[in-house]
Design an enzyme around this catalytic site. Structure first.
Site, PDB file in Angstrom:
ATOM      1  N   MET A 162      -1.949  -9.185   7.516  1.00 52.41           N
ATOM      2  CA  MET A 162      -1.380  -8.058   6.765  1.00 52.41           C
ATOM      3  C   MET A 162       0.091  -8.336   6.491  1.00 52.41           C
ATOM      4  SD  MET A 162      -1.092  -4.020   7.851  1.00 52.41           S
ATOM      5  CE  MET A 162       0.212  -4.147   9.076  1.00 52.41           C
ATOM      6  N   ASN A 163       0.563  -8.007   5.255  1.00 57.27           N
ATOM      7  CA  ASN A 163       2.001  -7.854   5.054  1.00 57.27           C
ATOM      8  C   ASN A 163       2.299  -6.521   4.398  1.00 57.27           C
ATOM      9  OD1 ASN A 163       1.059 -10.050   3.020  1.00 57.27           O
ATOM     10  ND2 ASN A 163       2.989  -9.518   2.080  1.00 57.27           N
ATOM     11  N   ASP A 164       3.043  -6.471   3.325  1.00 54.94           N
ATOM     12  CA  ASP A 164       3.626  -5.215   2.813  1.00 54.94           C
ATOM     13  C   ASP A 164       2.686  -4.002   2.760  1.00 54.94           C
ATOM     14  OD1 ASP A 164       5.135  -7.401   2.060  1.00 54.94           O
ATOM     15  OD2 ASP A 164       5.209  -6.877  -0.053  1.00 54.94           O
ATOM     16  N   GLN A 172      -1.054  -5.391   1.839  1.00 49.56           N
ATOM     17  CA  GLN A 172      -1.303  -6.784   1.509  1.00 49.56           C
ATOM     18  C   GLN A 172      -2.173  -7.374   2.613  1.00 49.56           C
ATOM     19  OE1 GLN A 172       0.352  -8.949  -1.372  1.00 49.56           O
ATOM     20  NE2 GLN A 172      -0.535  -6.957  -1.813  1.00 49.56           N
ATOM     21  N   TRP A 178      -1.052 -15.716   5.725  1.00 50.88           N
ATOM     22  CA  TRP A 178      -0.990 -15.262   4.338  1.00 50.88           C
ATOM     23  C   TRP A 178      -1.901 -16.120   3.470  1.00 50.88           C
ATOM     24  CZ3 TRP A 178       0.299 -16.923  -0.563  1.00 50.88           C
ATOM     25  CH2 TRP A 178       0.577 -15.927  -1.498  1.00 50.88           C
ATOM     26  N   PHE A 238      -1.118  -8.653  -5.533  1.00 49.00           N
ATOM     27  CA  PHE A 238       0.148  -8.545  -4.811  1.00 49.00           C
ATOM     28  C   PHE A 238       0.567  -7.070  -4.697  1.00 49.00           C
ATOM     29  CE2 PHE A 238       2.588 -12.856  -4.839  1.00 49.00           C
ATOM     30  CZ  PHE A 238       1.525 -13.477  -4.235  1.00 49.00           C
ATOM     31  N   SER A 239       1.776  -6.879  -4.185  1.00 49.82           N
ATOM     32  CA  SER A 239       2.235  -5.523  -3.870  1.00 49.82           C
ATOM     33  C   SER A 239       2.392  -4.611  -5.079  1.00 49.82           C
ATOM     34  CB  SER A 239       3.572  -5.594  -3.125  1.00 49.82           C
ATOM     35  OG  SER A 239       3.320  -6.077  -1.823  1.00 49.82           O
ATOM     36  N   ARG A 297       7.507  -8.793 -10.124  1.00 54.21           N
ATOM     37  CA  ARG A 297       6.445  -8.188  -9.315  1.00 54.21           C
ATOM     38  C   ARG A 297       6.839  -6.892  -8.597  1.00 54.21           C
ATOM     39  NH1 ARG A 297       7.695 -13.079  -6.643  1.00 54.21           N
ATOM     40  NH2 ARG A 297       8.833 -12.830  -4.677  1.00 54.21           N
ATOM     41  N   GLU A 328      12.722  -8.049  -3.909  1.00 49.54           N
ATOM     42  CA  GLU A 328      11.303  -7.687  -3.879  1.00 49.54           C
ATOM     43  C   GLU A 328      11.153  -6.184  -3.589  1.00 49.54           C
ATOM     44  OE1 GLU A 328       9.121 -11.731  -2.382  1.00 49.54           O
ATOM     45  OE2 GLU A 328       9.916 -10.529  -0.770  1.00 49.54           O
ATOM     46  N   TRP A 387       9.590 -12.775   7.142  1.00 54.95           N
ATOM     47  CA  TRP A 387       8.977 -14.007   6.610  1.00 54.95           C
ATOM     48  C   TRP A 387       9.441 -15.246   7.362  1.00 54.95           C
ATOM     49  CZ3 TRP A 387       4.625 -13.920   4.438  1.00 54.95           C
ATOM     50  CH2 TRP A 387       4.256 -12.892   3.568  1.00 54.95           C
TER      51      TRP A 387
END
Ligand code: FRU
Length: 478
Positions: free
Chosen positions: A20-22, A38, A46, A78-79, A152, A204, A286
Protein backbone atom coordinates in the site's frame (compact mmCIF):
# COMPACT_ATOMS: atom_id res chain seq x y z
CA UNK A 1 -8.56 -11.44 16.06
CA UNK A 2 -6.94 -10.93 12.69
CA UNK A 3 -3.75 -9.12 11.74
CA UNK A 4 -1.56 -9.99 14.70
CA UNK A 5 1.74 -10.25 12.82
CA UNK A 6 4.89 -8.69 14.18
CA UNK A 7 4.86 -4.90 13.57
CA UNK A 8 1.19 -4.94 12.52
CA UNK A 9 -0.46 -1.73 13.80
CA UNK A 10 -3.52 -2.36 15.96
CA UNK A 11 -5.41 0.91 15.51
CA UNK A 12 -4.02 2.20 12.23
CA UNK A 13 -5.33 1.29 8.81
CA UNK A 14 -3.27 -1.33 6.96
CA UNK A 15 -4.09 -3.40 3.85
CA UNK A 16 -5.03 -7.05 4.54
CA UNK A 17 -1.91 -8.09 2.61
CA UNK A 18 0.32 -6.78 -0.15
CA UNK A 19 1.67 -3.34 -0.81
CA UNK A 20 0.00 0.00 0.00
CA UNK A 21 1.03 3.61 -0.55
CA UNK A 22 -0.96 6.86 -0.89
CA UNK A 23 -4.52 7.29 0.37
CA UNK A 24 -6.81 7.93 -2.61
CA UNK A 25 -10.39 8.86 -3.41
CA UNK A 26 -11.31 9.91 0.10
CA UNK A 27 -14.98 10.86 0.07
CA UNK A 28 -17.74 10.80 2.66
CA UNK A 29 -21.08 9.48 1.46
CA UNK A 30 -24.18 7.98 3.05
CA UNK A 31 -22.64 7.67 6.48
CA UNK A 32 -19.40 6.11 5.25
CA UNK A 33 -15.91 7.47 4.92
CA UNK A 34 -14.42 5.84 1.86
CA UNK A 35 -10.71 5.21 1.77
CA UNK A 36 -9.08 3.96 -1.40
CA UNK A 37 -5.38 3.42 -1.57
CA UNK A 38 -2.51 2.75 -3.93
CA UNK A 39 -2.32 -1.00 -3.83
CA UNK A 40 -0.30 -3.82 -5.34
CA UNK A 41 -2.23 -6.90 -4.24
CA UNK A 42 0.29 -9.34 -5.73
CA UNK A 43 3.41 -8.26 -3.91
CA UNK A 44 4.72 -6.45 -0.83
CA UNK A 45 6.68 -4.00 -2.98
CA UNK A 46 5.40 -1.23 -5.22
CA UNK A 47 4.19 -2.49 -8.61
CA UNK A 48 1.16 -2.29 -10.89
CA UNK A 49 -1.19 0.02 -9.02
CA UNK A 50 -4.81 -0.74 -8.20
CA UNK A 51 -7.17 1.16 -5.92
CA UNK A 52 -7.70 -0.89 -2.76
CA UNK A 53 -10.83 0.05 -0.82
CA UNK A 54 -12.16 0.26 2.72
CA UNK A 55 -14.96 2.09 4.53
CA UNK A 56 -15.43 3.45 8.01
CA UNK A 57 -18.25 5.08 9.90
CA UNK A 58 -15.96 6.80 12.40
CA UNK A 59 -12.52 7.11 10.73
CA UNK A 60 -11.14 4.69 13.31
CA UNK A 61 -12.67 1.25 12.64
CA UNK A 62 -12.30 0.04 9.04
CA UNK A 63 -13.97 -2.60 6.95
CA UNK A 64 -11.96 -3.94 4.01
CA UNK A 65 -13.79 -4.10 0.69
CA UNK A 66 -12.76 -5.70 -2.62
CA UNK A 67 -10.35 -3.84 -4.89
CA UNK A 68 -12.32 -1.01 -6.48
CA UNK A 69 -10.38 -0.03 -9.60
CA UNK A 70 -8.14 -2.29 -11.68
CA UNK A 71 -5.57 -1.40 -14.33
CA UNK A 72 -6.82 -1.44 -17.94
CA UNK A 73 -5.43 -0.88 -21.42
CA UNK A 74 -4.80 2.82 -20.69
CA UNK A 75 -2.53 2.05 -17.75
CA UNK A 76 -2.27 1.22 -14.08
CA UNK A 77 -4.19 3.35 -11.57
CA UNK A 78 -2.15 6.01 -9.79
CA UNK A 79 -3.31 8.43 -7.12
CA UNK A 80 -6.38 10.61 -7.32
CA UNK A 81 -9.54 11.68 -5.58
CA UNK A 82 -13.30 11.08 -5.51
CA UNK A 83 -16.29 13.38 -5.28
CA UNK A 84 -20.02 13.14 -4.89
CA UNK A 85 -21.48 14.62 -8.08
CA UNK A 86 -24.57 15.81 -6.24
CA UNK A 87 -26.14 17.62 -9.23
CA UNK A 88 -25.21 14.84 -11.63
CA UNK A 89 -23.20 17.33 -13.71
CA UNK A 90 -21.42 14.39 -15.33
CA UNK A 91 -24.62 12.65 -16.33
CA UNK A 92 -23.08 9.41 -15.06
CA UNK A 93 -25.83 8.90 -12.51
CA UNK A 94 -29.23 10.51 -12.04
CA UNK A 95 -30.32 13.44 -9.92
CA UNK A 96 -32.07 11.06 -7.57
CA UNK A 97 -29.06 8.80 -7.39
CA UNK A 98 -26.03 11.02 -7.89
CA UNK A 99 -22.82 9.23 -8.80
CA UNK A 100 -19.60 9.01 -6.86
CA UNK A 101 -16.90 9.92 -9.34
CA UNK A 102 -13.25 8.94 -8.94
CA UNK A 103 -10.64 10.95 -10.84
CA UNK A 104 -7.24 9.25 -11.01
CA UNK A 105 -4.04 9.10 -13.02
CA UNK A 106 -3.45 6.45 -15.63
CA UNK A 107 0.18 5.44 -15.70
CA UNK A 108 1.12 3.71 -18.93
CA UNK A 109 4.39 1.86 -18.34
CA UNK A 110 4.66 0.60 -21.95
CA UNK A 111 4.52 4.16 -23.30
CA UNK A 112 7.12 5.18 -20.75
CA UNK A 113 9.37 2.31 -21.83
CA UNK A 114 8.92 3.29 -25.44
CA UNK A 115 10.33 6.71 -24.60
CA UNK A 116 7.16 8.80 -24.69
CA UNK A 117 6.71 11.66 -22.21
CA UNK A 118 2.92 11.36 -22.37
CA UNK A 119 2.43 8.27 -20.22
CA UNK A 120 0.39 9.92 -17.45
CA UNK A 121 -3.19 10.99 -18.19
CA UNK A 122 -6.30 11.51 -16.06
CA UNK A 123 -9.23 9.12 -16.17
CA UNK A 124 -12.48 8.70 -14.28
CA UNK A 125 -14.61 5.89 -12.94
CA UNK A 126 -18.00 6.13 -11.27
CA UNK A 127 -20.26 4.27 -8.90
CA UNK A 128 -24.01 4.48 -8.49
CA UNK A 129 -24.21 1.97 -5.65
CA UNK A 130 -22.47 3.73 -2.74
CA UNK A 131 -19.02 2.92 -3.99
CA UNK A 132 -19.44 -0.86 -4.14
CA UNK A 133 -18.98 -1.21 -7.92
CA UNK A 134 -17.00 1.07 -10.20
CA UNK A 135 -17.42 1.56 -13.96
CA UNK A 136 -14.74 3.21 -16.04
CA UNK A 137 -15.94 6.14 -18.14
CA UNK A 138 -15.91 5.25 -21.83
CA UNK A 139 -14.36 8.53 -22.92
CA UNK A 140 -11.17 8.12 -20.87
CA UNK A 141 -8.78 9.78 -20.58
CA UNK A 142 -10.61 12.99 -19.69
CA UNK A 143 -7.37 14.95 -19.52
CA UNK A 144 -4.62 14.11 -21.98
CA UNK A 145 -0.95 14.62 -21.39
CA UNK A 146 0.57 17.75 -22.95
CA UNK A 147 4.04 16.21 -23.05
CA UNK A 148 5.16 16.36 -19.40
CA UNK A 149 6.46 13.26 -17.62
CA UNK A 150 5.10 14.13 -14.18
CA UNK A 151 1.44 14.90 -14.69
CA UNK A 152 -0.59 13.28 -11.96
CA UNK A 153 -2.56 12.97 -8.72
CA UNK A 154 -5.76 14.94 -9.54
CA UNK A 155 -7.58 16.26 -6.46
CA UNK A 156 -11.00 17.56 -7.42
CA UNK A 157 -13.48 19.66 -5.46
CA UNK A 158 -16.60 21.71 -6.20
CA UNK A 159 -15.97 25.47 -6.17
CA UNK A 160 -19.34 26.92 -5.32
CA UNK A 161 -18.61 30.57 -6.20
CA UNK A 162 -17.75 29.76 -9.80
CA UNK A 163 -20.07 26.70 -9.92
CA UNK A 164 -17.27 24.60 -11.33
CA UNK A 165 -15.16 21.62 -10.49
CA UNK A 166 -11.55 22.49 -9.78
CA UNK A 167 -8.76 19.97 -10.30
CA UNK A 168 -5.38 20.48 -8.63
CA UNK A 169 -2.77 18.49 -10.49
CA UNK A 170 0.88 17.83 -9.64
CA UNK A 171 2.97 18.75 -12.66
CA UNK A 172 6.66 18.16 -11.98
CA UNK A 173 7.65 21.28 -9.98
CA UNK A 174 4.31 23.09 -9.82
CA UNK A 175 0.59 22.63 -9.29
CA UNK A 176 -1.68 23.20 -12.30
CA UNK A 177 -5.33 24.09 -11.79
CA UNK A 178 -7.99 22.99 -14.25
CA UNK A 179 -11.74 23.68 -14.19
CA UNK A 180 -14.73 21.76 -15.50
CA UNK A 181 -18.51 22.11 -15.54
CA UNK A 182 -19.07 18.34 -15.68
CA UNK A 183 -15.92 16.40 -14.60
CA UNK A 184 -15.53 15.29 -18.24
CA UNK A 185 -14.19 18.39 -19.99
CA UNK A 186 -11.29 20.21 -18.39
CA UNK A 187 -9.86 23.67 -19.06
CA UNK A 188 -6.45 24.83 -17.90
CA UNK A 189 -6.65 27.81 -15.52
CA UNK A 190 -3.26 28.52 -13.96
CA UNK A 191 0.02 27.25 -12.52
CA UNK A 192 1.32 27.75 -9.02
CA UNK A 193 4.56 27.36 -7.17
CA UNK A 194 7.55 27.10 -9.46
CA UNK A 195 9.32 29.83 -7.49
CA UNK A 196 7.81 29.11 -4.08
CA UNK A 197 8.16 26.53 -1.35
CA UNK A 198 10.48 23.54 -1.22
CA UNK A 199 11.78 22.10 -4.49
CA UNK A 200 14.15 19.36 -3.46
CA UNK A 201 12.13 16.83 -5.44
CA UNK A 202 9.07 16.29 -7.57
CA UNK A 203 5.71 17.76 -6.46
CA UNK A 204 2.98 15.19 -5.88
CA UNK A 205 -0.49 14.72 -4.40
CA UNK A 206 -1.86 18.28 -4.05
CA UNK A 207 -5.00 19.26 -2.14
CA UNK A 208 -6.81 22.60 -2.18
CA UNK A 209 -9.51 23.54 0.32
CA UNK A 210 -10.83 26.47 2.36
CA UNK A 211 -10.55 26.82 6.12
CA UNK A 212 -12.10 29.40 8.34
CA UNK A 213 -9.90 31.56 10.50
CA UNK A 214 -11.72 33.97 12.82
CA UNK A 215 -14.58 34.34 10.36
CA UNK A 216 -12.32 34.79 7.36
CA UNK A 217 -11.94 32.25 4.58
CA UNK A 218 -8.39 31.16 3.82
CA UNK A 219 -7.35 28.67 1.16
CA UNK A 220 -4.84 25.96 1.94
CA UNK A 221 -2.79 24.14 -0.66
CA UNK A 222 -1.08 20.92 0.42
CA UNK A 223 1.81 19.74 -1.74
CA UNK A 224 3.73 16.56 -1.11
CA UNK A 225 7.34 16.52 -2.22
CA UNK A 226 9.76 13.67 -2.78
CA UNK A 227 12.60 13.88 -2.01
CA UNK A 228 13.33 17.16 -0.24
CA UNK A 229 11.42 16.77 3.03
CA UNK A 230 12.77 18.51 6.16
CA UNK A 231 14.22 15.23 7.44
CA UNK A 232 15.01 13.61 4.13
CA UNK A 233 12.89 11.91 1.51
CA UNK A 234 9.14 12.40 1.43
CA UNK A 235 7.10 15.07 3.24
CA UNK A 236 4.12 17.37 2.80
CA UNK A 237 4.40 21.14 2.67
CA UNK A 238 1.52 23.62 2.74
CA UNK A 239 0.70 27.12 1.56
CA UNK A 240 -1.86 29.49 3.08
CA UNK A 241 -3.40 31.89 0.59
CA UNK A 242 -6.34 32.68 -1.61
CA UNK A 243 -8.15 30.94 -4.44
CA UNK A 244 -10.55 32.80 -6.76
CA UNK A 245 -11.67 29.89 -8.92
CA UNK A 246 -8.76 30.36 -11.29
CA UNK A 247 -5.60 31.16 -9.39
CA UNK A 248 -4.03 30.36 -6.06
CA UNK A 249 -2.03 33.23 -4.57
CA UNK A 250 -0.03 33.52 -1.38
CA UNK A 251 2.12 36.02 0.44
CA UNK A 252 3.84 33.27 2.34
CA UNK A 253 7.62 33.22 2.15
CA UNK A 254 8.61 30.43 4.50
CA UNK A 255 8.34 26.74 3.68
CA UNK A 256 5.87 25.14 6.09
CA UNK A 257 5.39 21.42 6.74
CA UNK A 258 2.29 19.55 7.83
CA UNK A 259 4.39 17.04 9.76
CA UNK A 260 8.12 17.18 10.50
CA UNK A 261 8.51 13.44 11.07
CA UNK A 262 9.81 11.20 8.32
CA UNK A 263 6.63 9.17 7.96
CA UNK A 264 3.62 11.11 6.77
CA UNK A 265 3.35 11.45 3.01
CA UNK A 266 0.82 12.06 0.24
CA UNK A 267 -1.85 13.03 2.76
CA UNK A 268 -5.02 14.75 1.56
CA UNK A 269 -8.51 15.47 2.92
CA UNK A 270 -11.91 13.83 2.62
CA UNK A 271 -14.34 15.45 0.23
CA UNK A 272 -18.03 15.98 0.94
CA UNK A 273 -17.54 16.53 4.68
CA UNK A 274 -19.31 19.64 5.89
CA UNK A 275 -17.36 22.32 7.74
CA UNK A 276 -14.37 20.13 8.46
CA UNK A 277 -11.14 19.15 6.82
CA UNK A 278 -10.21 15.62 7.77
CA UNK A 279 -6.80 14.40 6.74
CA UNK A 280 -4.98 11.09 6.49
CA UNK A 281 -1.46 10.41 5.20
CA UNK A 282 0.57 7.40 4.17
CA UNK A 283 2.80 6.58 7.13
CA UNK A 284 6.02 5.86 5.27
CA UNK A 285 8.77 7.44 3.21
CA UNK A 286 9.99 6.54 -0.27
CA UNK A 287 13.51 6.37 1.19
CA UNK A 288 12.76 2.93 2.60
CA UNK A 289 9.06 2.14 2.12
CA UNK A 290 9.78 -0.89 -0.06
CA UNK A 291 12.23 -2.48 2.38
CA UNK A 292 10.78 -1.99 5.87
CA UNK A 293 10.82 -5.32 7.74
CA UNK A 294 7.14 -6.22 7.67
CA UNK A 295 6.15 -9.57 6.38
CA UNK A 296 3.03 -10.12 4.33
CA UNK A 297 1.94 -6.49 4.03
CA UNK A 298 3.68 -3.14 3.72
CA UNK A 299 2.66 0.24 5.09
CA UNK A 300 0.03 1.81 7.30
CA UNK A 301 -1.86 5.08 7.16
CA UNK A 302 -1.44 7.77 9.83
CA UNK A 303 -4.29 8.22 12.23
CA UNK A 304 -7.01 10.52 10.85
CA UNK A 305 -6.52 14.16 11.79
CA UNK A 306 -8.58 17.30 11.70
CA UNK A 307 -6.98 20.36 10.14
CA UNK A 308 -7.47 23.87 11.48
CA UNK A 309 -5.87 27.29 11.39
CA UNK A 310 -4.40 29.02 14.39
CA UNK A 311 -2.05 31.85 15.16
CA UNK A 312 1.21 30.91 16.82
CA UNK A 313 3.03 33.94 18.14
CA UNK A 314 1.28 36.12 15.59
CA UNK A 315 1.73 33.86 12.57
CA UNK A 316 -0.98 31.86 10.86
CA UNK A 317 -0.31 28.13 10.90
CA UNK A 318 -2.05 24.91 9.84
CA UNK A 319 -2.61 22.57 12.77
CA UNK A 320 -3.36 18.86 12.56
CA UNK A 321 -4.70 16.99 15.51
CA UNK A 322 -6.15 13.47 15.95
CA UNK A 323 -9.89 13.17 15.38
CA UNK A 324 -11.76 12.76 18.65
CA UNK A 325 -13.08 9.30 17.78
CA UNK A 326 -9.83 7.57 18.73
CA UNK A 327 -10.74 8.31 22.33
CA UNK A 328 -13.65 5.89 21.95
CA UNK A 329 -11.10 3.12 21.52
CA UNK A 330 -9.40 3.84 24.81
CA UNK A 331 -9.59 1.08 27.32
CA UNK A 332 -10.29 2.20 30.86
CA UNK A 333 -7.91 5.05 31.43
CA UNK A 334 -5.08 4.35 33.80
CA UNK A 335 -4.94 6.51 36.91
CA UNK A 336 -3.74 9.96 36.21
CA UNK A 337 -0.32 10.41 37.60
CA UNK A 338 1.49 13.56 38.32
CA UNK A 339 5.05 14.33 37.48
CA UNK A 340 6.60 16.65 40.02
CA UNK A 341 10.14 17.15 40.99
CA UNK A 342 13.53 18.62 41.31
CA UNK A 343 15.22 16.17 39.00
CA UNK A 344 11.91 15.53 37.35
CA UNK A 345 12.11 11.91 36.56
CA UNK A 346 9.36 9.45 35.93
CA UNK A 347 9.36 5.85 34.90
CA UNK A 348 6.19 4.11 33.86
CA UNK A 349 4.71 1.45 31.72
CA UNK A 350 4.37 2.89 28.21
CA UNK A 351 0.84 3.16 26.89
CA UNK A 352 -0.44 3.44 23.37
CA UNK A 353 -1.87 6.85 24.21
CA UNK A 354 -0.18 9.26 26.60
CA UNK A 355 -0.89 12.89 27.24
CA UNK A 356 1.34 15.20 29.26
CA UNK A 357 0.02 18.61 30.24
CA UNK A 358 2.76 20.67 31.74
CA UNK A 359 1.57 22.95 34.49
CA UNK A 360 4.49 25.21 35.16
CA UNK A 361 6.26 27.55 32.79
CA UNK A 362 9.24 26.03 31.13
CA UNK A 363 12.72 27.44 31.55
CA UNK A 364 14.69 28.93 28.70
CA UNK A 365 17.19 26.12 28.70
CA UNK A 366 14.85 23.32 29.62
CA UNK A 367 15.48 19.92 28.15
CA UNK A 368 12.69 17.38 28.39
CA UNK A 369 13.28 13.86 27.19
CA UNK A 370 10.79 11.08 26.55
CA UNK A 371 12.48 7.74 26.29
CA UNK A 372 10.49 4.71 25.15
CA UNK A 373 12.50 1.58 25.90
CA UNK A 374 12.49 -2.11 26.78
CA UNK A 375 14.60 -4.66 28.59
CA UNK A 376 16.49 -5.50 25.40
CA UNK A 377 18.14 -2.09 25.46
CA UNK A 378 16.11 -0.71 22.59
CA UNK A 379 15.19 2.98 22.89
CA UNK A 380 13.28 5.59 20.98
CA UNK A 381 14.00 9.15 22.12
CA UNK A 382 11.88 12.23 21.79
CA UNK A 383 13.59 15.43 22.94
CA UNK A 384 12.31 18.94 23.52
CA UNK A 385 15.26 21.28 23.68
CA UNK A 386 14.21 24.80 24.60
CA UNK A 387 17.79 26.09 24.63
CA UNK A 388 18.27 25.18 20.97
CA UNK A 389 14.58 25.49 20.13
CA UNK A 390 14.56 22.08 18.55
CA UNK A 391 12.37 19.01 18.84
CA UNK A 392 13.84 15.69 17.75
CA UNK A 393 13.16 11.99 17.38
CA UNK A 394 16.02 9.52 17.51
CA UNK A 395 15.29 5.92 16.53
CA UNK A 396 18.91 4.87 16.03
CA UNK A 397 18.89 2.81 19.24
CA UNK A 398 16.20 0.49 17.95
CA UNK A 399 17.60 -2.84 16.83
CA UNK A 400 15.93 -3.30 13.51
CA UNK A 401 17.18 -0.50 11.29
CA UNK A 402 19.78 -2.39 9.27
CA UNK A 403 17.48 -2.42 6.25
CA UNK A 404 18.33 1.23 5.54
CA UNK A 405 21.11 3.63 6.56
CA UNK A 406 18.62 6.46 6.10
CA UNK A 407 16.40 5.10 8.85
CA UNK A 408 18.93 5.92 11.56
CA UNK A 409 19.27 9.66 11.17
CA UNK A 410 17.90 11.93 13.90
CA UNK A 411 14.76 13.82 12.88
CA UNK A 412 14.57 17.47 13.87
CA UNK A 413 12.00 20.22 13.82
CA UNK A 414 12.13 23.90 14.80
CA UNK A 415 10.16 24.48 18.00
CA UNK A 416 7.47 26.72 16.56
CA UNK A 417 4.84 26.30 19.26
CA UNK A 418 2.88 28.71 21.42
CA UNK A 419 5.05 29.90 24.25
CA UNK A 420 2.28 29.98 26.84
CA UNK A 421 1.42 26.27 26.97
CA UNK A 422 2.90 22.84 26.55
CA UNK A 423 0.84 19.75 25.93
CA UNK A 424 2.34 16.62 24.41
CA UNK A 425 0.12 13.89 23.08
CA UNK A 426 1.74 10.65 21.92
CA UNK A 427 0.05 7.92 19.89
CA UNK A 428 2.17 4.79 19.88
CA UNK A 429 1.32 1.64 17.94
CA UNK A 430 3.19 -1.57 17.13
CA UNK A 431 5.61 0.19 14.77
CA UNK A 432 4.91 3.92 14.89
CA UNK A 433 4.74 7.01 17.04
CA UNK A 434 2.78 10.15 16.23
CA UNK A 435 3.59 13.07 18.48
CA UNK A 436 1.35 16.14 18.70
CA UNK A 437 2.48 19.27 20.51
CA UNK A 438 -0.21 21.74 21.58
CA UNK A 439 -3.06 20.12 19.67
CA UNK A 440 -1.12 19.83 16.46
CA UNK A 441 0.93 23.02 16.34
CA UNK A 442 3.94 20.81 15.76
CA UNK A 443 3.61 17.20 14.68
CA UNK A 444 6.13 14.42 14.14
CA UNK A 445 5.20 10.97 12.87
CA UNK A 446 7.78 8.23 12.67
CA UNK A 447 7.98 4.50 12.14
CA UNK A 448 10.17 2.25 14.24
CA UNK A 449 10.78 -1.50 14.19
CA UNK A 450 11.83 -2.74 17.59
CA UNK A 451 12.50 -6.41 18.19
CA UNK A 452 10.48 -6.22 21.40
CA UNK A 453 7.68 -3.93 22.45
CA UNK A 454 8.87 -0.57 23.79
CA UNK A 455 6.88 -1.18 26.92
CA UNK A 456 8.44 1.37 29.28
CA UNK A 457 8.64 5.12 29.25
CA UNK A 458 11.04 7.34 31.14
CA UNK A 459 10.54 11.09 31.24
CA UNK A 460 13.35 13.31 32.44
CA UNK A 461 13.96 17.02 32.64
CA UNK A 462 16.86 19.22 33.69
CA UNK A 463 14.51 21.54 35.56
CA UNK A 464 11.77 20.77 37.97
CA UNK A 465 8.37 20.61 36.38
CA UNK A 466 4.83 19.58 37.09
CA UNK A 467 2.69 17.72 34.63
CA UNK A 468 -0.62 15.91 34.59
CA UNK A 469 -0.28 12.64 32.79
CA UNK A 470 -3.01 10.48 31.39
CA UNK A 471 -2.37 7.22 29.66
CA UNK A 472 -4.22 4.19 28.35
CA UNK A 473 -4.16 1.55 25.66
CA UNK A 474 -6.48 1.32 22.70
CA UNK A 475 -8.69 -1.59 21.82
CA UNK A 476 -7.52 -3.17 18.57
CA UNK A 477 -9.64 -2.17 15.59
CA UNK A 478 -9.21 -5.65 14.12
C1 FRU B 1 3.17 9.46 -4.33
C2 FRU B 1 3.09 8.82 -5.70
C3 FRU B 1 2.11 9.56 -6.59
C4 FRU B 1 1.69 8.51 -7.56
C5 FRU B 1 1.69 7.27 -6.71
C6 FRU B 1 2.08 6.03 -7.44
O1 FRU B 1 3.61 8.63 -3.33
O2 FRU B 1 4.38 8.78 -6.29
O3 FRU B 1 2.64 10.72 -7.18
O4 FRU B 1 0.44 8.78 -8.12
O5 FRU B 1 2.58 7.50 -5.64
O6 FRU B 1 1.87 4.90 -6.67
Amino acid sequence: TRYQEKYRPQYHFTPPSGWMNDPNGMVYYAGEYHLFYQHNPDSTVWGPMHWGHAVSEDLVNWEHLPIAIYPDSLGTIFSGSAVLDQKNTSGLGTENNPPLVAIYTYHNAEMEKAGSDKFQTQGIAYSIDSGRNWQKYEGNPVLKNPGIKDFRDPKVSWHSESQKWIMSLAVKDKISFYSSPDLLNWTFESDFGQALGAHGGVWECPDLFPLDFAGEEKWILLVSINPGGPNGGSATQYFIGDFDGKEFTTEQEETLWVDYGTDNYAGVTWSNVNDKQLFLGWMSNWQYANIVPTDNWRSAMTIARELSLSEIDGKLRLLNSPVENYKNLLQKKSHNWELIGQDSFLLQQASEWTEFSFKNNRSDNQLIRFDFFNDEGEELLFNLDFAENIVSIDRSLIDNHSFSEKFKSVQKAPMNVSSDKLKIEIYKDASSVEIFINEGELVMSALYFSEKDLNRIRVTSNHSMTADIQAADFHSIW
